[in-house]
Design a protein around this motif. Structure first.
Motif, mmCIF file in Angstrom:
data_model
loop_
_atom_site.group_PDB
_atom_site.id
_atom_site.type_symbol
_atom_site.label_atom_id
_atom_site.label_comp_id
_atom_site.label_asym_id
_atom_site.label_seq_id
_atom_site.Cartn_x
_atom_site.Cartn_y
_atom_site.Cartn_z
ATOM 1 N N SER A 195 -49.007 76.987 36.097
ATOM 2 C CA SER A 195 -49.694 77.317 34.842
ATOM 3 C C SER A 195 -49.203 78.644 34.283
ATOM 4 C CB SER A 195 -51.204 77.361 35.080
ATOM 5 O OG SER A 195 -51.886 77.754 33.911
ATOM 6 N N ILE A 196 -49.034 79.625 35.194
ATOM 7 C CA ILE A 196 -48.517 80.933 34.762
ATOM 8 C C ILE A 196 -47.100 80.799 34.218
ATOM 9 C CG2 ILE A 196 -47.817 83.213 35.595
ATOM 10 C CD1 ILE A 196 -50.174 83.086 37.547
ATOM 11 N N LEU A 197 -46.280 79.981 34.898
ATOM 12 C CA LEU A 197 -44.904 79.779 34.443
ATOM 13 C C LEU A 197 -44.858 79.150 33.062
ATOM 14 C CD1 LEU A 197 -43.049 78.626 37.684
ATOM 15 C CD2 LEU A 197 -42.711 80.739 36.413
ATOM 16 N N VAL A 198 -45.779 78.182 32.822
ATOM 17 C CA VAL A 198 -45.827 77.551 31.499
ATOM 18 C C VAL A 198 -46.171 78.592 30.434
ATOM 19 C CG1 VAL A 198 -47.097 75.897 30.072
ATOM 20 C CG2 VAL A 198 -46.351 75.259 32.363
ATOM 21 N N LYS A 199 -47.164 79.425 30.730
ATOM 22 C CA LYS A 199 -47.542 80.470 29.770
ATOM 23 C C LYS A 199 -46.406 81.466 29.555
ATOM 24 C CE LYS A 199 -52.480 80.219 30.893
ATOM 25 N NZ LYS A 199 -53.649 80.947 31.449
ATOM 26 N N LEU A 200 -45.755 81.851 30.660
ATOM 27 C CA LEU A 200 -44.637 82.777 30.532
ATOM 28 C C LEU A 200 -43.494 82.171 29.736
ATOM 29 C CD1 LEU A 200 -44.513 84.337 34.126
ATOM 30 C CD2 LEU A 200 -45.280 85.430 32.017
ATOM 31 N N GLU A 201 -43.266 80.880 29.934
ATOM 32 C CA GLU A 201 -42.210 80.205 29.179
ATOM 33 C C GLU A 201 -42.537 80.181 27.697
ATOM 34 O OE1 GLU A 201 -38.555 78.308 28.785
ATOM 35 O OE2 GLU A 201 -39.469 79.272 30.531
ATOM 36 N N VAL A 202 -43.828 79.945 27.388
ATOM 37 C CA VAL A 202 -44.246 79.964 25.978
ATOM 38 C C VAL A 202 -44.047 81.353 25.385
ATOM 39 C CG1 VAL A 202 -46.236 79.748 24.437
ATOM 40 C CG2 VAL A 202 -45.872 78.059 26.240
ATOM 41 N N LEU A 203 -44.466 82.385 26.136
ATOM 42 C CA LEU A 203 -44.289 83.762 25.657
ATOM 43 C C LEU A 203 -42.817 84.116 25.508
ATOM 44 C CD1 LEU A 203 -47.034 85.598 27.772
ATOM 45 C CD2 LEU A 203 -47.121 85.029 25.337
ATOM 46 N N LYS A 204 -42.011 83.659 26.480
ATOM 47 C CA LYS A 204 -40.578 83.948 26.419
ATOM 48 C C LYS A 204 -39.939 83.279 25.208
ATOM 49 C CE LYS A 204 -37.467 81.848 28.808
ATOM 50 N NZ LYS A 204 -36.609 81.283 29.853
ATOM 51 N N ASN A 205 -40.307 82.013 24.968
ATOM 52 C CA ASN A 205 -39.769 81.306 23.801
ATOM 53 C C ASN A 205 -40.194 81.981 22.506
ATOM 54 O OD1 ASN A 205 -38.535 79.422 25.447
ATOM 55 N ND2 ASN A 205 -40.243 77.984 25.358
ATOM 56 N N ALA A 206 -41.472 82.422 22.465
ATOM 57 C CA ALA A 206 -41.951 83.119 21.260
ATOM 58 C C ALA A 206 -41.193 84.424 21.046
ATOM 59 C CB ALA A 206 -43.453 83.383 21.377
ATOM 60 N N GLN A 207 -40.946 85.148 22.160
ATOM 61 C CA GLN A 207 -40.206 86.400 22.051
ATOM 62 C C GLN A 207 -38.766 86.152 21.614
ATOM 63 O OE1 GLN A 207 -41.763 89.239 22.323
ATOM 64 N NE2 GLN A 207 -39.968 90.471 21.876
ATOM 65 N N GLU A 208 -38.171 85.084 22.137
ATOM 66 C CA GLU A 208 -36.805 84.744 21.740
ATOM 67 C C GLU A 208 -36.748 84.382 20.259
ATOM 68 O OE1 GLU A 208 -35.676 81.629 24.363
ATOM 69 O OE2 GLU A 208 -35.079 82.983 25.997
#
Length: 309
Positions: A195-208
Motif C-alpha cells: 500500500s505504501i509503495l502504491v502511494k509512493l508510486e503515485v507521489l513519484k508519478n505526480a512529482q515527475e
C-alpha cells in the motif's frame, strides 16, 4: 531440505551473473563445465561446514523481482545483467520507455534472454515447506519442536522446562503455531508495504509530471521572452529608421530656410552698402545747386527702399 537447495541456488546465481557479463554471446560447453567445477567445488566443500552463513531469506531475496517483490515469474535477464519478471518489465517499458529499471541503461531492440535457471529455482523455492528435516538442540540433543520468542530461535522441550513456570507458556510456541503467527504478520506487513509503495508510486508519478510540466513551462517562457524581445528589437529598429528619416527631412527644410534667409541678408547688406555709397557721393557734392537737385526724390526713394527691406 533447504540446506540441500542452497548449493544449487548459489550455482544458479553464479551462472546468472556470468550470463550477464556476456549476454550477447552464448558460452561454450567447456566454459560452462569449467565454471561448474569452480563454482560447485567450494559450495560442496562448505556445505558440510556447520558455519554455513547463508539462509533461505538471502536466496529468496535473490530470487525475487525488484519490481513486484515476488518470486520470479518468467524471469528474463537484460544485457546489463539485471533480472526481472517478463510481465513486470514489459509493463514498465510500455509505460516509461525501454531501459533497465535497476541501472536505467537503455535496452536497444527490447533485447533480453529468458533465464531458465532462475525460473526453475524460483519454482523450487515456491514448493519448499518448513520442517522437512528435523533439527536437534545443540545443548540437549533433543528435537527442536518449539520456538523461543524472547531469544528468537528454535528450542526443545528441555529448554522450556529449564525456564520458570510462568515463562513456559508465554515464551514458547509450537513451531507450526509460530510459523502461522509470523506468516500472518509478514503477510500483513507485506500488505502495508505494498500500500505504501502504491502511494509512493503515485507521489513519484505526480512529482515527475510536475517536473516535466515545469521544464516545459520553462522552455515556453524562454521562447516567449526571446520572441517578445525580438519583436521589440524589430520595433525599435523600425522606429530608429523612421526618426532618422524624419530628422533628415526636417533638417533639409530648415537648412533651405536658413540658406534663404542668409541670401536675403546678404542682398540687404549689399543694398545698404550701395545706398551708403550714393549718400556719401551726394555729401561730397560741392555745388549747393547740384546737391539739392533731386534731393527730395533721392531721400524718399532710399528711405522707402530701406523701410521695405
Amino acid at each position: 531440505m533447504l540446506s540441500s537447495l542452497l548449493p544449487i541456488v548459489a550455482l544458479v546465481l553464479a551462472l546468472s551473473s556470468t550470463m550477464s557479463t556476456s549476454s550477447s554471446k552464448i558460452p561454450s560447453t567447456s566454459s560452462l563445465i569449467s565454471l561448474n567445477e569452480r563454482t560447485v567445488s567450494p559450495i560442496l566443500a562448505s556445505s558440510s561446514n556447520t558455519s554455513w552463513d547463508l539462509n533461505a531469506d538471502d536466496f529468496t531475496k535473490e530470487l525475487s523481482c525488484s519490481l513486484c517483490l515476488e518470486l520470479f515469474q518468467e524471469p528474463v535477464i537484460l544485457p546489463c545483467g539485471h533480472n526481472f519478471c517478463k510481465p513486470c518489465l514489459e509493463a514498465i517499458w510500455n509505460k516509461k520507455g525501454v531501459f533497465c529499471p535497476e541501472c536505467h541503461i537503455s535496452v536497444p531492440d527490447r533485447k533480453f534472454i529468458i533465464n531458465q535457471a532462475l525460473k526453475k529455482m524460483a519454482e523450487k523455492i515456491k514448493t519448499f515447506h518448513v520442517g522437512g528435516q528435523q533439527q536437534k538442540c545443540m545443548e540437549h540433543g533433543e528435537p527442536l519442536t518449539l520456538y523461543w520468542k524472547p531469544q528468537g530461535k528454535l528450542a526443545c522441550f528441555t529448554c522450556r522446562e529449564a525456564q520458570v513456570p510462568k515463562d513456559q507458556c508465554t515464551q514458547f510456541l509450537l513451531i507450526p503455531d509460530a510459523v502461522q503467527i509470523y506468516t500472518e504478520k509478514l503477510l500483513a506487513l507485506r500488505l502495508q508495504l505494498r500500500s505504501i509503495l502504491v502511494k509512493l508510486e503515485v507521489l513519484k508519478n505526480a512529482q515527475e509530471e510536475k517536473l516535466s510540466s515545469h521544464k516545459e513551462n520553462k522552455l515556453q517562457l524562454q521562447y516567449h521572452i526571446s520572441l517578445e524581445f525580438l519583436k521589440l528589437h524589430q520595433f525599435l529598429h523600425t522606429k530608429e529608421k523612421l526618426l532618422i528619416h524624419q530628422l533628415k527631412e526636417e533638417s533639409e527644410i530648415l537648412l533651405q530656410e536658413m540658406e534663404g534667409n542668409l541670401n536675403k541678408l546678404q542682398d540687404q547688406s549689399q543694398i545698404a552698402k550701395d545706398t551708403l555709397v550714393c549718400i556719401q557721393a551726394r555729401l561730397y557734392q560741392q555745388n549747393s545747386a547740384g546737391f539739392l537737385k533731386g534731393i527730395k526724390t533721392f531721400v524718399e526713394r532710399h528711405h522707402l527702399r530701406h523701410l521695405g527691406s
